[in-house]
Write a protein that holds these residues in place. Structure first.
Motif, PDB file in Angstrom:
ATOM      1  N   LEU A  95       0.670  -1.117   0.017  1.00 29.74           N
ATOM      2  CA  LEU A  95      -0.114  -0.181  -0.036  1.00 29.74           C
ATOM      3  C   LEU A  95       0.767   1.148  -0.058  1.00 29.74           C
ATOM      4  CD1 LEU A  95      -2.919   1.023   0.512  1.00 29.74           C
ATOM      5  CD2 LEU A  95      -2.153   1.337   2.631  1.00 29.74           C
ATOM      6  N   VAL A  96       1.928   1.276   0.891  1.00 26.18           N
ATOM      7  CA  VAL A  96       2.706   2.398   1.003  1.00 26.18           C
ATOM      8  C   VAL A  96       3.529   2.724  -0.526  1.00 26.18           C
ATOM      9  CG1 VAL A  96       4.793   3.350   2.141  1.00 26.18           C
ATOM     10  CG2 VAL A  96       2.971   2.387   3.356  1.00 26.18           C
ATOM     11  N   ASN A  97       4.082   1.556  -0.935  1.00 22.78           N
ATOM     12  CA  ASN A  97       4.675   1.789  -2.301  1.00 22.78           C
ATOM     13  C   ASN A  97       3.912   2.318  -3.506  1.00 22.78           C
ATOM     14  OD1 ASN A  97       5.961   0.490  -5.023  1.00 22.78           O
ATOM     15  ND2 ASN A  97       7.501   0.553  -3.680  1.00 22.78           N
ATOM     16  N   GLY A  98       2.672   2.021  -3.477  1.00 22.37           N
ATOM     17  CA  GLY A  98       1.894   2.390  -4.421  1.00 22.37           C
ATOM     18  C   GLY A  98       1.249   3.669  -4.181  1.00 22.37           C
ATOM     19  N   ALA A  99       1.087   4.100  -2.864  1.00 22.60           N
ATOM     20  CA  ALA A  99       0.916   5.519  -2.416  1.00 22.60           C
ATOM     21  C   ALA A  99       1.870   6.436  -2.521  1.00 22.60           C
ATOM     22  CB  ALA A  99       0.226   5.504  -0.906  1.00 22.60           C
TER      23      ALA A  99
ATOM     24  N   MET B  41      16.880  -3.188  -9.441  1.00 22.48           N
ATOM     25  CA  MET B  41      16.132  -4.538  -9.494  1.00 22.48           C
ATOM     26  C   MET B  41      16.845  -5.645  -9.218  1.00 22.48           C
ATOM     27  SD  MET B  41      12.519  -3.509 -11.552  1.00 22.48           S
ATOM     28  CE  MET B  41      11.331  -2.716 -10.679  1.00 22.48           C
ATOM     29  N   PRO B  42      17.935  -5.895 -10.161  1.00 19.26           N
ATOM     30  CA  PRO B  42      18.462  -7.075 -10.169  1.00 19.26           C
ATOM     31  C   PRO B  42      19.468  -7.266  -8.759  1.00 19.26           C
ATOM     32  CG  PRO B  42      18.850  -6.137 -12.288  1.00 19.26           C
ATOM     33  CD  PRO B  42      18.167  -5.141 -11.198  1.00 19.26           C
ATOM     34  N   ALA B  43      20.168  -6.271  -8.315  1.00 19.94           N
ATOM     35  CA  ALA B  43      20.908  -6.166  -7.262  1.00 19.94           C
ATOM     36  C   ALA B  43      20.096  -6.345  -6.043  1.00 19.94           C
ATOM     37  CB  ALA B  43      21.412  -4.923  -7.004  1.00 19.94           C
ATOM     38  N   CYS B  44      18.892  -6.159  -6.241  1.00 20.40           N
ATOM     39  CA  CYS B  44      18.016  -6.337  -4.822  1.00 20.40           C
ATOM     40  C   CYS B  44      17.887  -7.727  -4.254  1.00 20.40           C
ATOM     41  CB  CYS B  44      16.649  -5.812  -5.181  1.00 20.40           C
ATOM     42  SG  CYS B  44      15.556  -5.755  -3.492  1.00 20.40           S
ATOM     43  N   GLY B  45      17.784  -8.751  -5.599  1.00 18.94           N
ATOM     44  CA  GLY B  45      17.603 -10.162  -5.322  1.00 18.94           C
ATOM     45  C   GLY B  45      18.928 -10.604  -4.507  1.00 18.94           C
ATOM     46  N   VAL B  46      20.253 -10.246  -4.719  1.00 19.36           N
ATOM     47  CA  VAL B  46      21.415 -10.410  -4.017  1.00 19.36           C
ATOM     48  C   VAL B  46      21.212  -9.978  -2.507  1.00 19.36           C
ATOM     49  CG1 VAL B  46      24.027 -10.267  -4.124  1.00 19.36           C
ATOM     50  CG2 VAL B  46      22.784 -10.485  -6.114  1.00 19.36           C
ATOM     51  N   ALA B  47      20.614  -8.622  -2.395  1.00 18.86           N
ATOM     52  CA  ALA B  47      20.702  -8.074  -1.114  1.00 18.86           C
ATOM     53  C   ALA B  47      19.783  -8.819  -0.375  1.00 18.86           C
ATOM     54  CB  ALA B  47      20.299  -6.670  -1.262  1.00 18.86           C
ATOM     55  N   LEU B  48      18.692  -9.269  -0.748  1.00 20.84           N
ATOM     56  CA  LEU B  48      17.683 -10.048   0.073  1.00 20.84           C
ATOM     57  C   LEU B  48      18.199 -11.577   0.560  1.00 20.84           C
ATOM     58  CD1 LEU B  48      14.382  -9.669  -2.272  1.00 20.84           C
ATOM     59  CD2 LEU B  48      14.604  -9.115   0.206  1.00 20.84           C
ATOM     60  N   ALA B  49      19.042 -12.069  -0.268  1.00 23.96           N
ATOM     61  CA  ALA B  49      19.665 -13.064   0.078  1.00 23.96           C
ATOM     62  C   ALA B  49      20.752 -13.035   1.152  1.00 23.96           C
ATOM     63  CB  ALA B  49      20.063 -13.985  -0.924  1.00 23.96           C
ATOM     64  N   ARG B  50      21.326 -11.908   1.349  1.00 25.21           N
ATOM     65  CA  ARG B  50      22.239 -11.800   1.951  1.00 25.21           C
ATOM     66  C   ARG B  50      21.857 -11.094   3.472  1.00 25.21           C
ATOM     67  NH1 ARG B  50      27.886  -9.557  -0.633  1.00 25.21           N
ATOM     68  NH2 ARG B  50      27.548 -11.619  -1.201  1.00 25.21           N
ATOM     69  N   PHE B  51      20.933 -10.135   3.249  1.00 23.04           N
ATOM     70  CA  PHE B  51      20.578  -9.330   4.443  1.00 23.04           C
ATOM     71  C   PHE B  51      19.152  -9.669   5.043  1.00 23.04           C
ATOM     72  CE2 PHE B  51      23.316  -6.382   1.981  1.00 23.04           C
ATOM     73  CZ  PHE B  51      24.574  -6.434   3.139  1.00 23.04           C
ATOM     74  N   GLY B  52      18.363 -10.170   4.040  1.00 23.38           N
ATOM     75  CA  GLY B  52      16.997 -10.623   4.501  1.00 23.38           C
ATOM     76  C   GLY B  52      16.024  -9.735   4.324  1.00 23.38           C
TER      77      GLY B  52
ATOM     78  N   ARG C  16      13.329  -8.371   6.095  1.00 20.98           N
ATOM     79  CA  ARG C  16      13.142  -6.992   6.856  1.00 20.98           C
ATOM     80  C   ARG C  16      14.163  -5.917   6.977  1.00 20.98           C
ATOM     81  NH1 ARG C  16      12.933  -8.031  13.250  1.00 20.98           N
ATOM     82  NH2 ARG C  16      10.908  -9.080  12.813  1.00 20.98           N
ATOM     83  N   ARG C  17      15.239  -6.186   6.699  1.00 17.63           N
ATOM     84  CA  ARG C  17      16.155  -4.885   6.387  1.00 17.63           C
ATOM     85  C   ARG C  17      16.247  -4.314   5.330  1.00 17.63           C
ATOM     86  NH1 ARG C  17      22.003  -7.499   8.771  1.00 17.63           N
ATOM     87  NH2 ARG C  17      21.413  -7.938  11.104  1.00 17.63           N
ATOM     88  N   VAL C  18      15.906  -5.012   4.074  1.00 15.30           N
ATOM     89  CA  VAL C  18      15.931  -4.450   2.850  1.00 15.30           C
ATOM     90  C   VAL C  18      14.595  -3.722   2.656  1.00 15.30           C
ATOM     91  CG1 VAL C  18      15.737  -5.042   0.362  1.00 15.30           C
ATOM     92  CG2 VAL C  18      17.474  -6.393   1.999  1.00 15.30           C
ATOM     93  N   LEU C  19      13.500  -4.359   3.231  1.00 13.30           N
ATOM     94  CA  LEU C  19      12.426  -3.589   3.125  1.00 13.30           C
ATOM     95  C   LEU C  19      12.373  -2.099   3.749  1.00 13.30           C
ATOM     96  CD1 LEU C  19       9.633  -6.528   3.121  1.00 13.30           C
ATOM     97  CD2 LEU C  19       9.910  -4.862   1.359  1.00 13.30           C
TER      98      LEU C  19
ATOM     99  N   ASP D 204       9.985  -2.653  -4.509  1.00 17.00           N
ATOM    100  CA  ASP D 204       9.166  -3.369  -5.290  1.00 17.00           C
ATOM    101  C   ASP D 204       9.521  -4.850  -5.342  1.00 17.00           C
ATOM    102  OD1 ASP D 204       7.809  -4.572  -8.288  1.00 17.00           O
ATOM    103  OD2 ASP D 204       6.573  -2.755  -7.738  1.00 17.00           O
ATOM    104  N   VAL D 205      10.690  -5.238  -5.707  1.00 20.63           N
ATOM    105  CA  VAL D 205      11.128  -6.396  -5.834  1.00 20.63           C
ATOM    106  C   VAL D 205      11.226  -7.127  -4.129  1.00 20.63           C
ATOM    107  CG1 VAL D 205      13.425  -8.057  -6.067  1.00 20.63           C
ATOM    108  CG2 VAL D 205      12.923  -6.036  -7.702  1.00 20.63           C
ATOM    109  N   ALA D 206      11.658  -6.312  -3.354  1.00 25.51           N
ATOM    110  CA  ALA D 206      11.643  -6.941  -1.984  1.00 25.51           C
ATOM    111  C   ALA D 206      10.410  -7.492  -1.370  1.00 25.51           C
ATOM    112  CB  ALA D 206      12.361  -5.957  -0.938  1.00 25.51           C
ATOM    113  N   MET D 207       9.264  -6.362  -1.868  1.00 22.54           N
ATOM    114  CA  MET D 207       7.844  -6.679  -1.532  1.00 22.54           C
ATOM    115  C   MET D 207       7.339  -8.168  -2.116  1.00 22.54           C
ATOM    116  SD  MET D 207       5.872  -3.045  -1.717  1.00 22.54           S
ATOM    117  CE  MET D 207       6.055  -3.064  -3.437  1.00 22.54           C
TER     118      MET D 207
END
Length: 389
Positions: free
Chosen positions: A21-25, A63-74, A76-79, A117-120
């Motif tokens: 909701l926040v991202n769209g808003a 966007m592509p780099a976010c996939g790596v960040a999610l795997a490394r940091f999780g 909650r942190r990325v969002l 957006d990718v993290a969500m």
């Protein structure tokens, strides 16, 4: 087998919905500031186009780099980081004194919004797996609702407050909402199984899903950007009513997404995507052929209903089909899809110059038929409940 949904998992789902909701808003609020920014910086149409391109470039790079960040940091942190950055940068856009600074902030704004957006979506697919049933369409429905809320709040508050104060106020509200929501994101929710996450090329199955999502985003972007122009210039609709096509299309997408999870459970993802795209192609073809304002607006609405669930089903299928790193699969699909948002409206512009707006919008019929042909890429195993806490 009776499925038990824990309170923690339900809170996580609600928190993820709030972040959608926040991202769209934030995007909706930014849309109301585009005319303000254009006036303040005295931007020509071409310069405004470059400014919007800077936003898109930031998103495509992040966007592509976010996939790596999610795997490394999780998640909650990325969002948390991307959500806060996206909200705070909104406050800077109306107050940047130099055009170069505006371009730089727009790049960062697009990067943070695209990464969020990718993290969500990656986390949403992980939550969906834990639930053991489709929920991603309803999360995308929250994004659509957020866009309408953000645009509504932005338009109303701009009439009451200076743009700088209004943007700062909204930024504080959005940032506070992000901080409140990420507390309930479960940090142990897996978005990857690889111990050493690296940026990797998507496989053929992910590319096929990404192509279908790209066609959908191309059609959506074309209709969102050109529907008002078509109604005004081709069908001679008054300027005050020309935005009706955009409003009906957006509203129909939101409704369809809130219903999409239930429909998907009944008919399956292939039928939901392929059947919806076929209905959209027929409605758009008739709307353009009949050449009447009411028929055109109705056609845009039906097209919104049919196309709304392509992206959430695509993200869900890509995540479920990637055993090593579902987050990177979602990132790849998001990047391809966002590329479609850029290509679609530009392509229609060139075709409209060469032929007519009717001829250009006819391309959306072809895009919908391409989705029908590629819908089999959305095949995925039936959901089975996860073990979320």
């Amino acid at each position: 087998m009776l499925r038990v949904e824990s309170p923690g998992l339900r809170r996580d789902r609600m928190a993820t919905a709030v972040l959608f909701l926040v991202n769209g808003a934030v995007f909706g609020a930014w849309a109301t500031h585009i005319p303000v920014v254009k006036t303040v910086h005295d931007l020509s149409p071409s310069l405004l186009g470059l400014a919007l391109l800077a936003l898109a470039a930031g998103a495509l790079i992040a966007m592509p780099a976010c996939g790596v960040a999610l795997a490394r940091f999780g998640a909650r942190r990325v969002l948390g980081v991307t959500g806060l950055a996206f909200s705070v940068l909104l406050a800077l856009l109306p107050v940047m004194p130099q055009t170069a600074g505006l371009f730089a902030v727009l790049f960062l704004f697009g990067a943070s919004g695209g990464a969020m957006d990718v993290a969500m979506n990656a986390h949403g697919t992980a939550v969906e797996h834990q639930f053991g049933r489709p929920i991603l369409s309803s999360l995308h429905g929250m994004w659509s609702l957020g866009g309408l809320v953000g645009a509504g709040l932005g338009g109303l508050s701009l009439a009451l407050l200076p743009s700088a104060i209004e943007a700062a106020t909204l930024a504080v509200v959005f940032a506070a909402t992000v901080l409140a929501a990420v507390r309930y994101i479960q940090p142990q929710m897996a978005t990857a199984t690889s111990d050493d996450p690296k940026l990797a090329l998507p496989d053929r199955a992910t590319l096929a899903i990404g192509a279908v999502v790209m066609f959908a985003f191309m059609a959506e972007g074309a209709l969102l950007d050109w529907s008002a122009v078509y109604l005004r210039e081709t069908l001679d609709v008054p300027a005050s009513s020309a935005g009706l096509g955009f409003a009906v299309f957006s509203g129909a997408m939101a409704i369809s997404r809130f219903l999409g999870d239930s429909i998907r459970r009944r008919v399956g993802p292939v039928m939901l995507v392929g059947g919806g795209a076929f209905i959209a192609s027929v409605s758009l073809g008739l709307g353009i052929a009949v050449n009447h304002p009411l028929v055109a607006v109705l056609a845009f609405g039906i097209a919104g209903l049919g196309l709304a669930n392509v992206a959430p089903v695509g993200f869900s299928t890509a995540s479920a089909g990637s055993a090593d790193n579902p987050a990177q699969a979602v990132a790849a699909v998001a990047t391809l899809g966002y590329g479609g948002v850029l290509i679609g409206p530009v392509m229609l512009g060139f075709v409209a110059d060469a032929t007519s707006l009717s001829g250009a919008l006819s391309l959306t019929v072809g895009l919908c038929l391409l989705i029908v042909c590629g819908a089999r890429a959305m095949r995925v195993k039936r959901f089975s409940p996860g073990t979320g806490r």
